[in-house]
Design an enzyme around this catalytic site. Structure first.
Site, PDB file in Angstrom:
ATOM      1  N   MET A 107     -11.465  56.715  26.063  1.00  0.00           N
ATOM      2  CA  MET A 107     -12.149  56.908  24.796  1.00  0.00           C
ATOM      3  C   MET A 107     -11.464  56.060  23.735  1.00  0.00           C
ATOM      4  O   MET A 107     -10.253  55.855  23.792  1.00  0.00           O
ATOM      5  CB  MET A 107     -12.084  58.379  24.368  1.00  0.00           C
ATOM      6  CG  MET A 107     -12.555  59.363  25.424  1.00  0.00           C
ATOM      7  SD  MET A 107     -11.300  59.748  26.681  1.00  0.00           S
ATOM      8  CE  MET A 107     -10.269  60.907  25.799  1.00  0.00           C
TER       9      MET A 107
ATOM     10  N   GLY B  80      -9.488  48.766  21.504  1.00  0.00           N
ATOM     11  CA  GLY B  80      -8.791  50.036  21.389  1.00  0.00           C
ATOM     12  C   GLY B  80      -8.505  50.724  22.702  1.00  0.00           C
ATOM     13  O   GLY B  80      -8.444  50.108  23.777  1.00  0.00           O
ATOM     14  N   CYS B  81      -8.361  52.057  22.633  1.00  0.00           N
ATOM     15  CA  CYS B  81      -7.893  52.846  23.768  1.00  0.00           C
ATOM     16  C   CYS B  81      -8.855  52.853  24.949  1.00  0.00           C
ATOM     17  O   CYS B  81      -8.443  53.138  26.072  1.00  0.00           O
ATOM     18  CB  CYS B  81      -7.629  54.281  23.324  1.00  0.00           C
ATOM     19  SG  CYS B  81      -6.330  54.445  22.085  1.00  0.00           S
ATOM     20  N   ASN B  82     -10.127  52.572  24.721  1.00  0.00           N
ATOM     21  CA  ASN B  82     -11.088  52.571  25.822  1.00  0.00           C
ATOM     22  C   ASN B  82     -11.074  51.266  26.610  1.00  0.00           C
ATOM     23  O   ASN B  82     -11.682  51.168  27.684  1.00  0.00           O
ATOM     24  CB  ASN B  82     -12.509  52.802  25.305  1.00  0.00           C
ATOM     25  CG  ASN B  82     -12.898  51.830  24.212  1.00  0.00           C
ATOM     26  OD1 ASN B  82     -12.617  52.098  23.055  1.00  0.00           O
ATOM     27  ND2 ASN B  82     -13.528  50.721  24.545  1.00  0.00           N
TER      28      ASN B  82
END
Length: 366
Positions: free
Chosen positions: A353, A153-155
């Site tokens: 995050m 994901g975004c992290n």
């Protein structure tokens, strides 16, 4: 009583690395077409006032997207999962190749200089992975070592940087690249619900690449001194990308409470990052935070005591591109590098995050 600040060399011991990895260059790319939020509302035929409000109050002006095809009546037709996977492959490879070439140009390097390619994506699944497809597409030496980080994901951009920093320390003088390529257009569901409206109002297509090298040579950017991670286990389901049986495809979910969950734990991770360094928050001159969304950025600003100037590139990237998932913080770094305001000795913090829920940070120094 004064607190001594550890030198870069002393901080490198904290990471377990014998060499310090530095940023040699950065490059980005986006998909072919961009739309304002108002244009998207019209093109997708969204009339629900609550859904329209989500789009129009997102602090996003434009995003790059590859929209679904038009149906017989001009409406946009939801794509089956197979078509979305094809879209991911085509878009992620195209953007990834361009971002990689831009990055190597920024570093004054060529494809023949590349020794390790770490590719990050969460908007589709590929086997062989994105790294193999890009190596073949660009004619990179097939002996180039590679790794793929999928589904974090975004992290994940900082997770990848952690991996490549370790590789770089073990291969001083050799060039490695972290490449995040997210075809968010391939992760959308069009069903008119508030769950999907939040996602559809936020994400955009984009790829970003960061070239790194260790061994004491001159690099254009900062050096990586330390990493810190935190998995918020009680919020494991607050951000997820899983199978939607009703839609017969994968669907992304964001809990409305996620900005407050991230904000409440940001201080814990930052304290761990700075522990043992002798640094205070006031010693950090530059903050590059993931452009996760307006409420997420606001929560981080409040909980870490940051100013709007501190997150100017974070909010600027959100405004101009939306949430670009794993590569967002590198779009911000590219803007900071172009701004020319960093000075030798300045410290910075990178923060991403994502699902898990998780927070990743890195301490850097110019």
């Amino acid at each position: 009583m004064t607190t001594s600040i550890a030198s870069a060399e002393e901080l490198s011991v904290l990471t377990g690395l014998t060499e310090i990895t530095g940023f040699a260059g950065v490059g980005t790319a986006v998909s072919a077409t961009s739309y304002s939020q108002t244009e998207l509302l019209d093109l997708l035929g969204i009339a629900d006032p609550k859904v329209r409000s989500v789009f129009l109050n997102s602090a996003i002006e434009r995003r790059f997207l590859t929209l679904p095809p038009e149906g017989p009546g001009g409406e946009r037709v939801p794509e089956p999962q197979g078509d979305l996977l094809d879209k991911h492959k085509k878009t992620a490879v195209d953007m990834g190749c361009r971002a990689l070439e831009n990055c190597l140009g920024s570093a004054g390097a060529s494809l023949s200089d590349l020794r390790h390619l770490c590719c990050v994506t969460s908007t589709g699944f590929l086997t062989p992975g994105l790294s193999a497809l890009i190596i073949r597409e660009l004619g990179i030496d097939p002996h180039c070592s590679r790794s793929d980080i999928v589904g974090m994901g975004c992290n994940a951009g900082l997770n990848a940087l952690n991996v490549v920093a370790g590789w770089s320390a073990a291969h001083p003088g050799e060039l490695g690249v972290v490449l995040c390529s997210e075809a968010c257009s391939a992760a959308y569901v069009l069903d008119g619900t508030m769950r999907t409206a939040v996602v559809n109002s936020l994400f955009g297509d984009g790829a970003a690449a960061l070239a790194v090298v260790s061994g004491g040579g001159r690099v254009a950017g900062p050096r990586v001194l330390k990493f810190a991670s935190y998995l918020i286990t009680e919020a494991m389901d607050a951000m997820r990308y899983d199978w939607d049986r009703a839609q017969d495809r994968f669907s992304f979910f964001l809990d409305p409470q996620i900005p407050y969950v991230v904000g409440a734990h940001a201080e814990t991770v930052l304290d761990r990052l700075l522990s043992g360094t002798g640094l205070r928050r006031s010693d950090i001159a530059h903050w590059l935070v993931h452009s996760g969304g307006k409420k997420v950025i606001d929560a981080v600003v409040v909980n870490l005591g940051l100013s709007r100037h501190d997150v100017r590139h974070t909010t600027g990237v959100l405004r101009d591109y939306g949430n670009l998932s794993s590569g967002s913080f590198l779009f911000s770094y590219e803007r900071l590098a172009a701004e020319g305001v960093t000075r030798h000795g300045d410290y910075g913090v990178l923060m991403t995050m994502g699902p898990g829920s998780s927070i990743e940070m890195a301490l850097i120094q110019w």
